[in-house]
Design a protein around this motif. Structure first.
Motif, PDB file in Angstrom:
ATOM      1  N   ASP A  28       0.829  -1.213   0.000  1.00  0.00           N
ATOM      2  CA  ASP A  28       0.000   0.000   0.000  1.00  0.00           C
ATOM      3  C   ASP A  28       0.858   1.255   0.000  1.00  0.00           C
ATOM      4  OD1 ASP A  28      -2.354  -1.448  -0.046  1.00  0.00           O
ATOM      5  OD2 ASP A  28      -2.642  -1.364   2.129  1.00  0.00           O
ATOM      6  N   ILE A  29       1.960   1.230   0.735  1.00  0.00           N
ATOM      7  CA  ILE A  29       2.873   2.375   0.763  1.00  0.00           C
ATOM      8  C   ILE A  29       3.459   2.618  -0.625  1.00  0.00           C
ATOM      9  CG2 ILE A  29       5.125   3.173   1.629  1.00  0.00           C
ATOM     10  CD1 ILE A  29       4.379   1.813   4.307  1.00  0.00           C
ATOM     11  N   ILE A  30       3.837   1.545  -1.318  1.00  0.00           N
ATOM     12  CA  ILE A  30       4.381   1.677  -2.671  1.00  0.00           C
ATOM     13  C   ILE A  30       3.339   2.290  -3.603  1.00  0.00           C
ATOM     14  CG2 ILE A  30       5.163   0.378  -4.693  1.00  0.00           C
ATOM     15  CD1 ILE A  30       6.435  -1.622  -2.669  1.00  0.00           C
ATOM     16  N   VAL A  31       2.119   1.777  -3.561  1.00  0.00           N
ATOM     17  CA  VAL A  31       1.046   2.284  -4.428  1.00  0.00           C
ATOM     18  C   VAL A  31       0.766   3.755  -4.121  1.00  0.00           C
ATOM     19  CG1 VAL A  31      -1.413   2.084  -4.961  1.00  0.00           C
ATOM     20  CG2 VAL A  31       0.002   0.031  -4.806  1.00  0.00           C
ATOM     21  N   SER A  35       1.480   6.928  -6.516  1.00  0.00           N
ATOM     22  CA  SER A  35       0.290   7.712  -6.841  1.00  0.00           C
ATOM     23  C   SER A  35       0.522   9.203  -6.577  1.00  0.00           C
ATOM     24  CB  SER A  35      -0.900   7.213  -6.036  1.00  0.00           C
ATOM     25  OG  SER A  35      -2.044   7.960  -6.317  1.00  0.00           O
ATOM     26  N   SER A  36       1.282   9.513  -5.528  1.00  0.00           N
ATOM     27  CA  SER A  36       1.570  10.922  -5.225  1.00  0.00           C
ATOM     28  C   SER A  36       2.425  11.570  -6.312  1.00  0.00           C
ATOM     29  CB  SER A  36       2.253  11.049  -3.863  1.00  0.00           C
ATOM     30  OG  SER A  36       3.589  10.587  -3.921  1.00  0.00           O
ATOM     31  N   PHE A  37       3.117  10.768  -7.124  1.00  0.00           N
ATOM     32  CA  PHE A  37       3.900  11.268  -8.255  1.00  0.00           C
ATOM     33  C   PHE A  37       3.119  11.177  -9.561  1.00  0.00           C
ATOM     34  CE2 PHE A  37       7.375  10.247  -5.307  1.00  0.00           C
ATOM     35  CZ  PHE A  37       8.123  11.409  -5.407  1.00  0.00           C
ATOM     36  N   GLY A  38       1.854  10.793  -9.495  1.00  0.00           N
ATOM     37  CA  GLY A  38       1.018  10.708 -10.679  1.00  0.00           C
ATOM     38  C   GLY A  38       1.174   9.414 -11.454  1.00  0.00           C
ATOM     39  N   VAL A  39       1.689   8.376 -10.812  1.00  0.00           N
ATOM     40  CA  VAL A  39       1.889   7.084 -11.467  1.00  0.00           C
ATOM     41  C   VAL A  39       0.958   6.071 -10.816  1.00  0.00           C
ATOM     42  CG1 VAL A  39       3.528   5.244 -11.976  1.00  0.00           C
ATOM     43  CG2 VAL A  39       4.310   7.617 -11.932  1.00  0.00           C
ATOM     44  N   GLU A  40       0.049   5.539 -11.618  1.00  0.00           N
ATOM     45  CA  GLU A  40      -0.876   4.537 -11.104  1.00  0.00           C
ATOM     46  C   GLU A  40      -0.301   3.141 -11.327  1.00  0.00           C
ATOM     47  OE1 GLU A  40      -3.597   5.205  -9.331  1.00  0.00           O
ATOM     48  OE2 GLU A  40      -3.066   7.318  -9.570  1.00  0.00           O
TER      49      GLU A  40
END
Length: 74
Positions: A28-31, A35-40
């Motif tokens: 979850d931390i990785i996701v 996600s905070s960098f705009g990468v899903e």
């Protein structure tokens, strides 16, 4: 020669539920970080080894791997 019973199972007991919970938390931390960098991404699987845990991530549609690897230093 040393006796063979030195090779018996370790006395250390691993709580598999706790290990799985920890792996899910880190996934979850990785996701969330990506996600905070705009990468899903979606974590497909995790492989726990003796020294490292490897997470298999699947990028979202249209996400280039180059975008993910460029974040390595961030």
């Amino acid at each position: 020669m040393p006796p063979l019973d030195l090779l018996s199972n370790s006395e250390v007991r691993v709580n598999k539920n706790e290990v799985m919970r920890e792996m899910h938390e880190k996934a979850d931390i990785i996701v969330n970080t990506l996600s905070s960098f705009g990468v899903e991404v979606k974590i497909k699987d995790a492989f726990r080894g003796p020294a490292i845990t490897r997470y298999e991530a699947q990028p979202g549609v249209g996400v280039k791997v180059k975008k993910i690897t460029s974040l390595a230093d961030d």
